[in-house]
Scaffold this active site. Structure first.
Site, PDB file in Angstrom:
ATOM      1  N   ALA A  12       0.843  -1.214   0.000  1.00 29.58           N
ATOM      2  CA  ALA A  12       0.000   0.000   0.000  1.00 29.58           C
ATOM      3  C   ALA A  12       0.871   1.254   0.000  1.00 29.58           C
ATOM      4  CB  ALA A  12      -0.913  -0.010   1.226  1.00 29.58           C
TER       5      ALA A  12
ATOM      6  N   TYR B 197       4.008   1.433  -1.002  1.00 27.38           N
ATOM      7  CA  TYR B 197       4.712   1.506  -2.287  1.00 27.38           C
ATOM      8  C   TYR B 197       3.782   2.102  -3.335  1.00 27.38           C
ATOM      9  CZ  TYR B 197       7.325   0.248  -6.463  1.00 27.38           C
ATOM     10  OH  TYR B 197       8.020   0.318  -7.645  1.00 27.38           O
TER      11      TYR B 197
ATOM     12  N   LEU C 212      27.015 -23.947 -24.631  1.00 24.29           N
ATOM     13  CA  LEU C 212      27.654 -24.707 -23.558  1.00 24.29           C
ATOM     14  C   LEU C 212      27.778 -26.164 -23.998  1.00 24.29           C
ATOM     15  CD1 LEU C 212      25.922 -23.617 -20.223  1.00 24.29           C
ATOM     16  CD2 LEU C 212      28.350 -23.509 -20.758  1.00 24.29           C
TER      17      LEU C 212
ATOM     18  N   LYS D  19      21.753 -24.340 -13.173  1.00 26.89           N
ATOM     19  CA  LYS D  19      21.411 -23.974 -14.553  1.00 26.89           C
ATOM     20  C   LYS D  19      19.897 -23.701 -14.592  1.00 26.89           C
ATOM     21  CE  LYS D  19      22.146 -25.255 -19.408  1.00 26.89           C
ATOM     22  NZ  LYS D  19      20.756 -25.056 -19.881  1.00 26.89           N
TER      23      LYS D  19
ATOM     24  N   GLU E 198      19.551 -15.278 -17.082  1.00 22.76           N
ATOM     25  CA  GLU E 198      18.420 -16.125 -17.488  1.00 22.76           C
ATOM     26  C   GLU E 198      17.125 -15.520 -16.958  1.00 22.76           C
ATOM     27  OE1 GLU E 198      19.679 -18.620 -19.206  1.00 22.76           O
ATOM     28  OE2 GLU E 198      18.024 -20.028 -19.523  1.00 22.76           O
TER      29      GLU E 198
ATOM     30  N   LYS F 137      32.077 -23.923 -14.093  1.00 25.54           N
ATOM     31  CA  LYS F 137      32.982 -23.031 -14.823  1.00 25.54           C
ATOM     32  C   LYS F 137      34.331 -22.965 -14.116  1.00 25.54           C
ATOM     33  CE  LYS F 137      28.961 -20.168 -15.828  1.00 25.54           C
ATOM     34  NZ  LYS F 137      28.272 -18.869 -15.686  1.00 25.54           N
TER      35      LYS F 137
ATOM     36  N   LYS G 236      23.987 -31.945 -17.124  1.00 20.51           N
ATOM     37  CA  LYS G 236      22.514 -32.002 -17.260  1.00 20.51           C
ATOM     38  C   LYS G 236      21.967 -33.118 -16.375  1.00 20.51           C
ATOM     39  CE  LYS G 236      20.678 -30.204 -20.544  1.00 20.51           C
ATOM     40  NZ  LYS G 236      20.055 -28.929 -20.966  1.00 20.51           N
TER      41      LYS G 236
HETATM   42  C1  3BD Z   1      28.885 -17.711 -20.046  1.00 16.57           C
HETATM   43  C2  3BD Z   1      28.615 -19.161 -20.367  1.00 16.57           C
HETATM   44  C3  3BD Z   1      28.728 -19.421 -21.862  1.00 16.57           C
HETATM   45  C4  3BD Z   1      29.639 -20.031 -19.637  1.00 16.57           C
HETATM   46  C5  3BD Z   1      27.238 -19.520 -19.860  1.00 16.57           C
HETATM   47  N1  3BD Z   1      26.318 -19.823 -20.769  1.00 16.57           N
HETATM   48  C6  3BD Z   1      25.068 -20.131 -20.380  1.00 16.57           C
HETATM   49  N2  3BD Z   1      24.173 -20.445 -21.390  1.00 16.57           N
HETATM   50  C7  3BD Z   1      24.776 -20.675 -22.703  1.00 16.57           C
HETATM   51  C8  3BD Z   1      23.973 -21.617 -23.507  1.00 16.57           C
HETATM   52  N3  3BD Z   1      22.607 -21.229 -23.573  1.00 16.57           N
HETATM   53  C9  3BD Z   1      21.868 -21.555 -24.673  1.00 16.57           C
HETATM   54  N4  3BD Z   1      20.552 -21.219 -24.656  1.00 16.57           N
HETATM   55  C10 3BD Z   1      19.814 -21.531 -25.734  1.00 16.57           C
HETATM   56  C11 3BD Z   1      20.387 -22.205 -26.826  1.00 16.57           C
HETATM   57  C12 3BD Z   1      21.738 -22.530 -26.767  1.00 16.57           C
HETATM   58  N5  3BD Z   1      22.463 -22.199 -25.692  1.00 16.57           N
HETATM   59  C13 3BD Z   1      21.955 -20.810 -22.331  1.00 16.57           C
HETATM   60  C14 3BD Z   1      22.818 -19.956 -21.468  1.00 16.57           C
HETATM   61  C15 3BD Z   1      24.717 -20.116 -18.987  1.00 16.57           C
HETATM   62  C16 3BD Z   1      23.444 -20.403 -18.471  1.00 16.57           C
HETATM   63  C17 3BD Z   1      23.236 -20.357 -17.092  1.00 16.57           C
HETATM   64  C18 3BD Z   1      21.885 -20.647 -16.564  1.00 16.57           C
HETATM   65  N6  3BD Z   1      20.932 -21.045 -17.416  1.00 16.57           N
HETATM   66  O1  3BD Z   1      21.641 -20.526 -15.359  1.00 16.57           O
HETATM   67  C19 3BD Z   1      24.330 -20.016 -16.233  1.00 16.57           C
HETATM   68  N7  3BD Z   1      24.158 -19.967 -14.869  1.00 16.57           N
HETATM   69  N8  3BD Z   1      25.550 -19.752 -16.747  1.00 16.57           N
HETATM   70  C20 3BD Z   1      25.761 -19.784 -18.089  1.00 16.57           C
HETATM   71  N9  3BD Z   1      27.004 -19.481 -18.538  1.00 16.57           N
END
Ligand code: 3BD
Length: 330
Positions: free
Chosen positions: A38, A40, A87, A118, A176, A289, A313
């Protein structure tokens, strides 16, 4: 200094904007509201009223400028300042270990990893100039994406203006965008009631929402955003870069870990493979990473993706389908 606006009005507008920025940051980024909705809303309405009476007071980073006025006709293609890489995937701990051992041979004992959840949403790119959001885009093919600035401005976890004393002239942020599961259910109930096709999962709902030409539709849905990359910041490692992003007012996923060896990486992956359903948003794995940026530069890239990162994955889950249910009945 604008001529027609009385100085006390200009001062009051500045105070209102600063308050709403801080309260919005506390609510949407820290998940720690400082005032009631409210309070805000009352201050927000006062700012809207002042900006409508004194249009010269409006600035692009005003909290009232999150929702665009008119729908876009189509999206413009834009070229990312820094390409958004793909990735490599690892579908088992064995594959992850092979990737890690190879890096250990290349870099040696000082090697450190960082593990990040991810998030299963839509990768997006944000460009800031002198601390102000000037452009937002989808990932597209990694080189070119669609310009969706108006839509991304409606996501409250995306700062319109960077916090923190010293901001770099240019800051490229990647993260993301995502839709929490309960919001995904609500949107699908809304679509069901309207006789529209349902979204299959939160990732599709997010991608479909960001492709909306009318940003008011995007603003009507509760999208979230977790930043994970900062280009042109001062950080020397990914761990520092995430802290730097938080200091600029971005929401960064808190479930991250600095790992000294592959055993710690494995522990993190196994923990979240078992506990991910406790989170209010979908994740489809862990991004591992190399932490130090000079180590990342040392190993570089293949033709398709960085050698210094990999997506572990989770195994696909068996979705209980109707057929199985019928089989059970029989
Ligand atoms: C900077 C790098 C390349 C290492 C990188 N790349 C990411 N991705 C790349 C591929 N991606 C992608 N998306 C659609 C089609 C093809 N590749 C989707 C993002 C990352 C995605 C996430 C996440 N989702 O939480 C994350 N914590 N770190 C990321 N770090």
């Amino acid at each position: 200094m604008s001529t027609t606006v009385p100085p006390e009005i200009e001062e009051h507008t500045r105070t209102l904007r600063a308050l709403l920025h801080r309260w919005g940051y506390a609510y949407y980024v820290l998940d720690a509201p400082e005032v009631s909705d409210a309070i805000y809303d009352q201050h927000y309405r006062e700012l809207v009223d002042l900006e409508s009476r004194y249009p010269e007071l409006v600035s692009p980073d005003s909290p009232t400028r999150r929702v665009g006025e008119r729908p876009a006709s189509a999206f413009v293609s834009v070229t990312h300042r820094v390409p958004m890489f793909s990735l490599e995937n690892a579908f088992s701990q064995a594959e992850l270990e092979k990737w890690g051992e190879r890096l250990l041979r290349a870099i040696g004992p000082g090697l450190e990893f960082i593990c990040e959840l991810k998030i299963d949403g839509s990768a997006t790119a944000l460009s800031y100039e002198d601390g102000v959001l000037v452009r937002g885009a989808t990932r597209g093919d990694g080189v070119e994406g669609e310009e969706i600035t108006q839509n991304l401005r409606t996501i409250r976890a995306i700062p319109l203006k960077l916090l923190g004393g010293e901001v770099p002239a240019v800051l490229e942020v990647r993260g993301e965008a995502f839709i929490p599961r309960d919001e995904f259910e609500r949107i699908n109930q809304e679509r069901q009631a309207a006789g529209e096709k349902l979204f299959a999962n939160p990732r599709n709902a997010c991608a479909g929402t960001l492709r909306q030409l009318d940003s008011r539709v995007v603003a009507s849905r509760r999208l979230g955003f977790f930043a994970y990359t900062a280009h042109y910041g001062r950080a020397e490692s990914q761990w520092e870069a995430l802290a730097e992003l938080e200091s600029h007012g971005f929401r960064v996923n808190p479930h991250r870990s600095l790992c000294r060896d592959l055993a710690e990486v494995r522990t993190f992956c196994e923990h979240w493979e078992n506990h991910r359903h406790e989170l209010p948003y979908d994740t489809d794995g862990v991004v591992v990473k190399v932490n130090a940026f000079d180590h990342q530069r040392e190993v570089g890239f293949t033709s398709k993706f960085p050698r210094w990162a990999i997506a572990f994955k989770y195994p696909a889950e068996e979705k209980s389908t109707v057929v199985e249910a019928i089989a059970v009945q029989v």
